[in-house]
Design a protein around this motif. Structure first.
Motif, short mmCIF file in Angstrom:
data_model
loop_
_atom_site.label_atom_id
_atom_site.label_comp_id
_atom_site.label_asym_id
_atom_site.label_seq_id
_atom_site.Cartn_x
_atom_site.Cartn_y
_atom_site.Cartn_z
N GLY A 28 -67.39 -1.87 85.65
CA GLY A 28 -66.78 -1.68 86.50
C GLY A 28 -65.91 -0.90 87.35
N ALA A 29 -65.23 -0.99 88.64
CA ALA A 29 -64.45 0.38 89.22
C ALA A 29 -62.68 0.24 88.64
CB ALA A 29 -64.33 0.49 91.11
N SER A 32 -61.81 3.04 86.00
CA SER A 32 -61.31 4.02 86.52
C SER A 32 -60.34 4.23 87.26
CB SER A 32 -62.84 4.97 86.77
OG SER A 32 -63.89 4.70 85.85
N THR A 33 -60.38 3.55 87.74
CA THR A 33 -58.98 3.42 89.05
C THR A 33 -57.49 4.11 87.86
OG1 THR A 33 -57.87 1.20 88.79
CG2 THR A 33 -59.46 1.83 90.32
N ASP A 39 -61.47 2.79 93.73
CA ASP A 39 -61.87 1.26 93.86
C ASP A 39 -62.59 1.86 95.78
OD1 ASP A 39 -63.50 -1.20 94.08
OD2 ASP A 39 -61.18 -2.32 93.12
N GLY A 45 -59.24 -0.18 99.96
CA GLY A 45 -60.69 1.23 99.43
C GLY A 45 -61.46 2.25 100.14
N ASN A 107 -70.51 2.10 87.17
CA ASN A 107 -70.18 2.88 87.96
C ASN A 107 -70.10 4.24 88.25
OD1 ASN A 107 -68.00 1.34 88.26
ND2 ASN A 107 -66.93 2.27 85.78
N ASP A 109 -69.24 7.49 87.89
CA ASP A 109 -68.65 8.42 87.85
C ASP A 109 -68.69 9.67 86.65
OD1 ASP A 109 -67.04 7.22 86.16
OD2 ASP A 109 -66.00 6.44 87.35
N SER A 200 -64.90 -5.69 86.83
CA SER A 200 -65.71 -5.97 87.96
C SER A 200 -65.34 -7.07 88.71
CB SER A 200 -67.33 -6.00 87.23
OG SER A 200 -68.01 -5.94 87.85
#
Length: 253
Positions: A28-29, A32-33, A39, A45, A107, A109, A200
């Motif tokens: 989940g997000a 990638s943060t 997020d 967010g 995600n 991205d 997530s």
């Protein structure tokens, strides 16, 4: 079981990875943060500052389509600058080692593909924001083409094949989940022996059902997330620490 600290959590995770023949990550997000991708759902967010545009509104309203594309192009520098983080690279290492057959992600991205996963082995439940598709016939479009049209006409483009609206290849609120991605994710969850839920909140359904599906089919379940989730109590191991620090030791293995 909640790991008492980061070193013990990493040690237990390492033992589980060593024992597993088939590992399926579900990301989940949170993974990638550290790469600079915000997020969407957390306090502060993007969706707390901009109301999400539902799919039916995108379809029916030219103004909504224009706003959706304006937001996407405003985010382009962020997505363009993002590179895979320690979590992405660690999972790619396990993939190259033959431990991971494919990865399931919420995600959009494209960072798992950039980290070394073959595109066919990234099961994208919520689509991909790095290109666009016609919502009618499915024709794919490069974002460069979309942006040129947007800047020239001041509005969102329609498909050159069937004249239906073109949107990012992501799944919006109210849009049907991709059938093939859901089928593959179900198959992966049912046939792994270690399922890793990473970054997530496990509140977005139906995607949030895959960890429990894997657990019910006999897999061990590990949840790596800074915040508690509703599925922590059924997990075999919960690591509430930074994802990059947790998975960093597995980069290059």
């Amino acid at each position: 079981m909640i790991a008492r600290d980061l070193p013990s959590g990493v040690e237990q995770l390492g033992d589980m990875i060593a024992q597993a023949a088939s590992i399926v990550p579900f990301t989940g997000a949170g993974i990638s943060t550290e790469c600079g991708i915000p997020d969407f759902r957390s306090p502060g967010g993007l969706w707390t500052r901009n109301r999400p545009i539902p799919f039916d509104e995108f379809v029916s309203s030219p103004a909504a389509r224009g706003e959706a594309w304006r937001r996407r192009f405003a985010m382009e520098p962020t997505f363009a600058a993002a590179k895979p983080g320690r979590g992405h690279r660690a999972l790619a290492s396990l993939y190259r080692a033959g431990k991971i057959p494919a990865i399931i992600t919420q995600n959009i991205d494209n960072l798992h593909q950039m980290s070394g996963f073959k595109a066919d082995d990234v099961v994208e439940l919520h689509g991909n924001t790095t290109y666009a598709r016609c919502i009618g016939c499915g024709q794919a479009y490069d974002l460069v083409w979309v942006k040129a049209h947007f800047e020239r006409s001041g509005g969102a483009p329609d498909c050159t094949v069937c004249d239906q609206p073109v949107k990012t290849a992501t799944i919006s609120f109210g849009q049907s989940m991709p059938e093939e991605a859901m089928r593959r994710a179900t198959e992966l969850a049912q046939h792994c022996d270690l399922f890793l839920a990473i970054g997530s909140s496990l509140v977005v359904w139906p995607a949030a059902g895959f960890p429990m599906m894997a657990k019910n089919c006999g897999a061990r379940l590990v949840i790596i997330n800074n915040e508690p989730t509703e599925q922590d109590e059924v997990a075999d191991l919960v690591i509430r620490h930074d994802i990059g620090e947790t998975l960093g030791p597995f980069v290059g293995n």
